[in-house]
Design a protein around this motif. Sequence first.
Motif, PDB file in Angstrom:
ATOM      1  N   ALA A 119      48.919 -21.646  28.635  1.00 41.41           N
ATOM      2  CA  ALA A 119      50.196 -22.234  29.030  1.00 41.41           C
ATOM      3  C   ALA A 119      50.141 -22.688  30.489  1.00 41.41           C
ATOM      4  CB  ALA A 119      51.323 -21.233  28.844  1.00 41.41           C
ATOM      5  N   PRO A 120      50.661 -23.879  30.790  1.00 39.45           N
ATOM      6  CA  PRO A 120      50.694 -24.333  32.189  1.00 39.45           C
ATOM      7  C   PRO A 120      51.363 -23.302  33.086  1.00 39.45           C
ATOM      8  CG  PRO A 120      51.277 -26.132  30.723  1.00 39.45           C
ATOM      9  CD  PRO A 120      51.210 -24.884  29.867  1.00 39.45           C
ATOM     10  N   GLY A 121      50.738 -23.046  34.235  1.00 43.65           N
ATOM     11  CA  GLY A 121      51.277 -22.064  35.166  1.00 43.65           C
ATOM     12  C   GLY A 121      50.659 -20.686  35.023  1.00 43.65           C
ATOM     13  N   SER A 122      49.961 -20.467  33.904  1.00 38.49           N
ATOM     14  CA  SER A 122      49.307 -19.177  33.708  1.00 38.49           C
ATOM     15  C   SER A 122      47.903 -19.210  34.287  1.00 38.49           C
ATOM     16  CB  SER A 122      49.236 -18.842  32.210  1.00 38.49           C
ATOM     17  OG  SER A 122      48.395 -19.761  31.539  1.00 38.49           O
ATOM     18  N   THR A 123      47.266 -18.055  34.363  1.00 43.35           N
ATOM     19  CA  THR A 123      45.866 -17.990  34.782  1.00 43.35           C
ATOM     20  C   THR A 123      45.039 -17.708  33.542  1.00 43.35           C
ATOM     21  OG1 THR A 123      46.477 -17.104  36.961  1.00 43.35           O
ATOM     22  CG2 THR A 123      44.184 -16.836  36.256  1.00 43.35           C
ATOM     23  N   PRO A 124      44.404 -18.719  32.971  1.00 44.12           N
ATOM     24  CA  PRO A 124      43.659 -18.529  31.726  1.00 44.12           C
ATOM     25  C   PRO A 124      42.543 -17.511  31.877  1.00 44.12           C
ATOM     26  CG  PRO A 124      44.006 -20.860  32.163  1.00 44.12           C
ATOM     27  CD  PRO A 124      44.406 -20.121  33.408  1.00 44.12           C
ATOM     28  N   ALA A 125      42.273 -16.831  30.789  1.00 43.53           N
ATOM     29  CA  ALA A 125      41.223 -15.809  30.797  1.00 43.53           C
ATOM     30  C   ALA A 125      39.837 -16.411  30.992  1.00 43.53           C
ATOM     31  CB  ALA A 125      41.264 -15.016  29.490  1.00 43.53           C
ATOM     32  N   ILE A 126      39.692 -17.718  30.801  1.00 40.01           N
ATOM     33  CA  ILE A 126      38.375 -18.344  30.971  1.00 40.01           C
ATOM     34  C   ILE A 126      38.144 -18.803  32.408  1.00 40.01           C
ATOM     35  CG2 ILE A 126      38.277 -19.084  28.557  1.00 40.01           C
ATOM     36  CD1 ILE A 126      38.953 -21.922  29.507  1.00 40.01           C
ATOM     37  N   ALA A 127      39.098 -18.575  33.285  1.00 41.23           N
ATOM     38  CA  ALA A 127      38.959 -19.006  34.679  1.00 41.23           C
ATOM     39  C   ALA A 127      37.672 -18.448  35.293  1.00 41.23           C
ATOM     40  CB  ALA A 127      40.163 -18.556  35.490  1.00 41.23           C
ATOM     41  N   GLY A 128      36.929 -19.315  35.988  1.00 47.34           N
ATOM     42  CA  GLY A 128      35.695 -18.910  36.649  1.00 47.34           C
ATOM     43  C   GLY A 128      34.448 -19.096  35.807  1.00 47.34           C
ATOM     44  N   ARG A 129      34.608 -19.350  34.522  1.00 49.97           N
ATOM     45  CA  ARG A 129      33.433 -19.542  33.673  1.00 49.97           C
ATOM     46  C   ARG A 129      32.859 -20.944  33.889  1.00 49.97           C
ATOM     47  NH1 ARG A 129      35.625 -16.789  27.974  1.00 49.97           N
ATOM     48  NH2 ARG A 129      36.567 -14.965  28.984  1.00 49.97           N
ATOM     49  N   PRO A 130      31.553 -21.111  33.726  1.00 49.25           N
ATOM     50  CA  PRO A 130      30.922 -22.410  33.994  1.00 49.25           C
ATOM     51  C   PRO A 130      31.167 -23.415  32.870  1.00 49.25           C
ATOM     52  CG  PRO A 130      29.282 -20.832  33.273  1.00 49.25           C
ATOM     53  CD  PRO A 130      30.559 -20.060  33.418  1.00 49.25           C
ATOM     54  N   ALA A 131      31.258 -24.678  33.251  1.00 49.33           N
ATOM     55  CA  ALA A 131      31.495 -25.733  32.270  1.00 49.33           C
ATOM     56  C   ALA A 131      30.844 -27.027  32.733  1.00 49.33           C
ATOM     57  CB  ALA A 131      32.993 -25.941  32.066  1.00 49.33           C
ATOM     58  N   VAL A 132      30.490 -27.860  31.766  1.00 47.84           N
ATOM     59  CA  VAL A 132      29.930 -29.174  32.030  1.00 47.84           C
ATOM     60  C   VAL A 132      30.759 -30.207  31.286  1.00 47.84           C
ATOM     61  CG1 VAL A 132      27.905 -30.670  31.846  1.00 47.84           C
ATOM     62  CG2 VAL A 132      27.606 -28.204  32.246  1.00 47.84           C
ATOM     63  N   LEU A 133      31.166 -31.249  31.993  1.00 48.67           N
ATOM     64  CA  LEU A 133      31.844 -32.384  31.383  1.00 48.67           C
ATOM     65  C   LEU A 133      30.887 -33.573  31.394  1.00 48.67           C
ATOM     66  CD1 LEU A 133      34.220 -34.114  30.346  1.00 48.67           C
ATOM     67  CD2 LEU A 133      34.927 -34.380  32.747  1.00 48.67           C
ATOM     68  N   VAL A 134      30.545 -34.088  30.217  1.00 47.05           N
ATOM     69  CA  VAL A 134      29.771 -35.310  30.104  1.00 47.05           C
ATOM     70  C   VAL A 134      30.767 -36.452  29.945  1.00 47.05           C
ATOM     71  CG1 VAL A 134      28.090 -36.611  28.746  1.00 47.05           C
ATOM     72  CG2 VAL A 134      27.789 -34.140  29.084  1.00 47.05           C
ATOM     73  N   SER A 135      30.855 -37.296  30.962  1.00 49.71           N
ATOM     74  CA  SER A 135      31.804 -38.405  30.968  1.00 49.71           C
ATOM     75  C   SER A 135      31.034 -39.719  30.883  1.00 49.71           C
ATOM     76  CB  SER A 135      32.653 -38.369  32.243  1.00 49.71           C
ATOM     77  OG  SER A 135      33.598 -39.412  32.256  1.00 49.71           O
ATOM     78  N   VAL A 136      31.308 -40.494  29.849  1.00 51.63           N
ATOM     79  CA  VAL A 136      30.550 -41.720  29.588  1.00 51.63           C
ATOM     80  C   VAL A 136      31.509 -42.910  29.545  1.00 51.63           C
ATOM     81  CG1 VAL A 136      29.165 -42.926  27.860  1.00 51.63           C
ATOM     82  CG2 VAL A 136      28.703 -40.534  28.373  1.00 51.63           C
ATOM     83  N   ARG A 137      31.104 -43.985  30.240  1.00 54.88           N
ATOM     84  CA  ARG A 137      31.967 -45.170  30.327  1.00 54.88           C
ATOM     85  C   ARG A 137      31.168 -46.414  29.957  1.00 54.88           C
ATOM     86  NH1 ARG A 137      33.045 -41.692  34.583  1.00 54.88           N
ATOM     87  NH2 ARG A 137      31.503 -42.670  35.939  1.00 54.88           N
TER      88      ARG A 137
END
Length: 219
Positions: A119-137
Amino acid sequence: MTLFRLDASIRTEGSVSRAVADTVQATWRAEHPDARVIRRDLAFDPLPASTWTTAVSAKATPVEDRTPAQHGAVAMASSLADELLAADAFLFAIPLYNYAIPHYVKSWIDTLFTTSAFAPGSTPAIAGRPAVLVSVRGGGYGPGTPREGWDHNTPYLRRVFADMWGLDLEVVEAELTLAEVNPAMAELRPLAAESLKAAHTSAEQTGRTLATRLLSAAR
């Protein structure tokens, strides 16, 4: 170790976002050969269009008064949240379509926002975990190009994944991916090839960094 991977390209054969994400995953998997990968393909298995609106209406309805559709939407939202909560790392392969985020990705994000975990405004339990975004244009959107500022996909996803969900986000980008199939972009093909090569190199480096970080955390 568990990796959550989301794909959003409407193509399977010839998809650049899927190919670059494969490079990230393969490099990561080399260090975690027995790890689990949770896959969600929103292009070929999208959420029903009414999921988000029905889940929103369910939140304003007492549980005992909810319709079967509302119960189903809430259950779907909870299942989506559980997929993310179960992962140690994340790989999102999301191309730019018509200058913005694909609508089925937006629906997935909006549905997650209806859960207490995201929910917006909350601190998600996944905070701090690593992530990769592949953005293609498909075109060029860098500084000084005619379409500078027209990419409304990558900035939005950075805002959600990094700023709202607190993920430690790395972005791998490729541009001009339509040059090979669009005759009007033929003169840009050398630049497109350079961009694609750089994207795969970055994907390998990012995948290796992701694997190393998870190995360190596990010790």
